[in-house]
Design a protein around this motif. Structure first.
Motif, mmCIF file in Angstrom:
data_model
loop_
_atom_site.group_PDB
_atom_site.id
_atom_site.type_symbol
_atom_site.label_atom_id
_atom_site.label_comp_id
_atom_site.label_asym_id
_atom_site.label_seq_id
_atom_site.Cartn_x
_atom_site.Cartn_y
_atom_site.Cartn_z
ATOM 1 N N LYS A 1 42.969 52.548 43.622
ATOM 2 C CA LYS A 1 43.807 51.349 44.361
ATOM 3 C C LYS A 1 44.489 51.821 45.545
ATOM 4 N N LYS A 2 44.694 52.983 45.619
ATOM 5 C CA LYS A 2 45.643 53.467 46.832
ATOM 6 C C LYS A 2 44.464 53.585 47.848
ATOM 7 N N TYR A 3 43.638 54.459 47.861
ATOM 8 C CA TYR A 3 42.604 54.648 48.998
ATOM 9 C C TYR A 3 41.571 53.803 49.244
ATOM 10 N N TYR A 4 40.920 52.811 48.097
ATOM 11 C CA TYR A 4 39.966 51.741 48.202
ATOM 12 C C TYR A 4 40.814 50.523 48.311
ATOM 13 N N GLY A 5 41.856 50.155 47.785
ATOM 14 C CA GLY A 5 42.438 48.883 47.896
ATOM 15 C C GLY A 5 42.374 48.202 46.258
ATOM 16 N N LEU A 6 43.398 47.509 46.357
ATOM 17 C CA LEU A 6 43.325 46.720 44.791
ATOM 18 C C LEU A 6 41.810 45.849 44.600
ATOM 19 N N ALA A 7 41.432 46.021 43.621
ATOM 20 C CA ALA A 7 40.100 45.078 43.285
ATOM 21 C C ALA A 7 39.041 45.450 44.167
ATOM 22 N N ALA A 8 38.958 46.495 44.966
ATOM 23 C CA ALA A 8 37.940 46.516 46.045
ATOM 24 C C ALA A 8 36.523 46.643 45.110
ATOM 25 N N ASP A 9 36.254 47.010 43.891
ATOM 26 C CA ASP A 9 35.030 46.972 43.205
ATOM 27 C C ASP A 9 34.575 45.664 43.198
ATOM 28 N N THR A 10 35.693 44.420 42.779
ATOM 29 C CA THR A 10 35.516 43.347 42.528
ATOM 30 C C THR A 10 34.862 42.525 43.686
ATOM 31 N N ILE A 11 35.522 42.714 44.870
ATOM 32 C CA ILE A 11 35.638 42.276 46.188
ATOM 33 C C ILE A 11 34.042 42.455 46.499
ATOM 34 N N GLU A 12 33.789 43.660 46.367
ATOM 35 C CA GLU A 12 32.257 44.265 46.955
ATOM 36 C C GLU A 12 31.414 43.521 46.065
ATOM 37 N N LYS A 13 31.412 43.567 44.630
ATOM 38 C CA LYS A 13 30.613 43.002 43.738
ATOM 39 C C LYS A 13 30.106 41.568 44.405
ATOM 40 N N ILE A 14 31.201 40.651 44.378
ATOM 41 C CA ILE A 14 31.051 39.305 44.747
ATOM 42 C C ILE A 14 30.485 39.208 46.052
ATOM 43 N N MET A 15 30.594 40.140 47.263
ATOM 44 C CA MET A 15 30.144 40.130 48.295
ATOM 45 C C MET A 15 28.476 40.398 48.226
#
Length: 721
Positions: free
Chosen positions: A140-154
């Motif tokens: 969460k600190k280095y990639y950001g909160l919910a970064a994996d979800t955002i990338e999957k949506i994109m």
């Protein structure tokens, strides 16, 4: 079925005594159902210490066990390792040297998984073990909160537009979101992260070219790290939040307020949503409230003496207790804790609130709804028909609400309410500014309780603060009148408090009991500073002093006390002389009022003679019987839109309730209302008494007629002069 490596790991942990066979069987059952690695399942089980599991794995497999907080990671590394691999394999990259990527993970990967990672990522893998929580926090600190979800949506080729989702009133289970990446899951992650962080509010704010996400924890806002790509889903996030709170997703020009209920595995949360338009889109604030809140008075931060004072106030048969302070100072929590103490089978409690913040069994709670005309004033008029013993008014905002609240207290009810003022004494002037007569305040209010919230030093990392300025320590010691120098503490910062040094909040209190001296100052319409000086003379403890006591006890820090308490506070050295009050039995004339009062009268009062009739309804406030006797005819001598004075041969008791019938001079309309006797004085040598009473229940139209009459007569008198 579990693979051989998972079975081997489980057997080793049982043989080493780290877990029992029963725990292993339960964990393996979950593993067979979900396919999740055994070590992750064990790390979430309360009966298992993750550190013991990792130490055993580290020793058996010669894998280094590390603390991620001891490492400084080069941020350029995260651009080389995509979030999709990090989220899928549950690791955080630490360093990259000579084509070897060192990673930290709670999972002891087998050879097959390592080969798969090497092929996908393109580097040789060197594994170190770290706790699950540390790894997730680092992601969460280095990639950001919910970064994996955002990338999957994109990366999804198609997605159902949010506006086409079905609006539902069902409770959303945010920890059981679907596996497929979606805006629904993204919003759930934002809310769940806020709950896990102990946040009370979520702020989602649009700016030019970016979105800002902030959480309020222990009263202080801090930024939540989110990927820049979240700006591409801002409209969808807003629409999703509008959908779950049943708001209009099309309307973007006007503010909207809504609510919804969501569930975690352990708790149900009530979300209050507020949306306002800004130049760059709609800004959202989500307040997180637990559905139930049961506090004892001892949990609020009251010292034993103040706890006893509050308990004595709660035993009063009638009167008003006002809790004052700015928004977010914990007033509602204090009120609910008081109601919780009074909530028994023998007591009928009714509240009227906007909004109803916490549900309490055994208490009738009314939600204000101005859109259909259900205001505080209307609700309070209806409450009396339900025979309550205790009433809570969420907030006194205007004259009408304040007036009816006072009437309720004067007719034998214990009433709780809140005001927005800076200190306890300011509650008096706030009510007078609303239009309440001082004698009504003095007759009905039992106490003003001011409060603030301060952050509590984390108990896991508390230490004595040697860096605090000697002048600060000297000031605290002097104001507390301590015999020896006070010790000051601070939080060093640890994992428990997320390295802030604080964990949780407590309240500072300033309790002003209305004794006779304070009431006399109120009747003189003294300023809040003068009333405060009188209260201090009679032993009131200020917010600042209560804060210093908590500093000396190691509960909070001087910085916190100075942050929330007023910059200037009256001390004993500044008390000076208290204003002299007029005799309680005297009837003040308009000329005397102008000479002694610091502020003009709220109601214009004139000398006039108007025929009236009164009937005794109750002999006193504590009397339960209704007395029906023939009406007594007399003449009013002094009248305003707030009260009336008249002469009578009958000696009435202070507190008596009267039914009054008076003829309005302008239109000869008969006005019927209830009144309470507040003062009575004997006219020497005449055998008659002068009675002062004020209205308890008078229709708005009738009050307007009297007010207009008084205003007209006053203007005529001034023009004649």
């Amino acid at each position: 079925m579990a693979n051989s490596s998972e079975l081997s790991l489980g057997d080793t942990l049982v043989k080493q005594g780290v877990i029992s066979q029963d725990i292993l069987n339960e964990a393996m059952k979950k593993h067979d159902q979900t396919g999740e690695p055994l070590v992750l399942i064990l790390s979430r089980m309360r009966s298992v210490k993750e550190d013991d599991v990792l130490k055993t794995i580290s020793t058996q497999n010669s894998i280094p066990l590390i603390k991620l907080r001891d490492f400084t990671i080069d941020k350029s590394l995260f651009k080389k390792i995509p979030i999709r691999f990090v989220a899928h394999y549950r690791f955080i990259p630490i360093k990259l040297e000579n084509n070897v990527l060192t990673i930290a993970s709670p999972i002891p990967y087998d050879l097959r998984t390592k080969d798969e990672m090497r092929l996908n990522i393109g580097f040789e893998i060197a594994l170190s073990l770290a706790s699950r929580i540390e790894v997730m926090d680092a992601i969460k600190k280095y990639y950001g909160l919910a970064a994996d979800t955002i990338e999957k949506i994109m990366t999804q080729s198609s997605a159902i537009p949010v506006s086409q989702e079905i609006i539902s009133n069902q409770v959303e289970e945010i920890e059981k979101s679907s596996e497929d990446a979606s805006v629904i899951k993204l919003v759930n992650q934002i809310i769940l992260e806020a709950h896990k962080s102990r946040a009370t509010d979520i702020h989602i704010e649009p700016y030019r070219g970016k979105i800002r996400l902030r959480y309020r924890v222990d009263g202080v806002l801090f930024d939540a790290n989110v990927p820049p790509a979240i700006k591409n889903f801002f409209s969808a996030i807003i629409s999703r939040i509008k959908i779950i709170s049943n708001l209009n997703i099309v309307e973007r020009r006007l503010p909207q307020d809504g609510r919804c209920v969501v569930k975690t595995d352990k708790e149900t949360l009530d979300l209050r949503i507020s949306i306002i338009p800004t130049p760059y889109g709609e800004s959202i604030v989500v307040r997180l409230l637990p559905m139930t809140l049961l506090h004892n008075l001892s949990d609020l931060g009251l010292n034993p003496i103040d706890t006893k004072v509050i308990e004595n106030l709660l035993e009063k048969p009638h009167g008003i207790i006002f809790v004052t302070g700015p928004t977010g100072s914990g007033k509602t929590t204090t009120l609910y804790s008081s109601l919780n103490k009074l909530n028994t089978n023998e007591v009928k409690i009714i509240t009227i609130e906007d909004p109803v913040e916490y549900e309490m069994e055994g208490i009738t709670q009314i939600q204000v709804n101005p859109e259909i005309g259900l205001t505080f004033a209307l609700g309070l008029r209806s409450i009396l028909r339900h025979d309550p013993d205790v009433i809570m008014v969420g907030e006194v905002r205007d004259f009408e609400t304040a007036e009816i609240t006072i009437r309720l207290a004067l007719t034998g009810h214990l009433v709780f309410s809140t005001l927005h003022t800076n200190d306890a004494a300011g509650g008096v002037t706030r009510l007078i500014d609303m239009g309440i007569e001082p004698y009504l305040i003095a007759s009905s209010v039992e106490a003003f309780v001011a409060q603030r919230l301060v952050r509590v030093i984390c108990p896991d990392c508390r230490e004595e603060d040697k860096s605090v300025l000697p002048e600060v320590v000297a000031q605290i010691t002097r104001e507390l009148k301590a015999k020896k120098e006070v010790k000051v503490y601070r939080g060093k910062g640890c994992e428990t408090c997320n390295f802030t040094g604080y964990h949780g909040r407590t309240a500072l209190y300033e309790i002003m009991i209305l004794n006779e001296a304070i009431k006399k100052s109120i009747l003189l319409k003294s300023s809040s500073d003068d009333i405060r000086r009188v209260a201090l003379r009679y032993g009131m403890k200020t917010l600042r002093l209560d804060g210093w006591e908590k500093v000396s006890q190691g509960v909070t820090t001087p910085e916190e006390v100075l942050r929330v308490t007023p910059a200037e506070e009256a001390t004993e050295e500044k008390l000076g002389e208290a204003p002299k009050a007029e005799p309680e039995n005297s009837m003040t004339s308009p000329q005397q009022s102008k000479a002694t009062a610091t502020k003009p009268r709220t109601y214009q009062r004139i000398r006039t003679r108007i025929p009236l009739e009164y009937t005794i309804y109750k002999r006193s406030m504590d009397s339960a019987e209704e007395i029906s006797v023939r009406p007594v005819k007399t003449v009013a001598t002094d009248i305003s839109a707030g009260g009336i004075s008249f002469d009578t041969k009958e000696l009435l008791a202070v507190g008596s309730i009267l039914k009054l019938n008076v003829e309005a001079p302008e239109n000869h309309k008969k006005i019927d209302c209830m009144m309470r006797v507040v003062r009575i004085s004997e006219s020497k040598g005449t055998g008659r008494y002068t009675v002062a009473a004020y209205y308890l229940d008078i229709a708005s139209d009738d009050k307007a007629i009297l007010d207009q009459f008084v205003t007209t007569q006053q203007a005529e008198e001034e023009s004649a002069e």
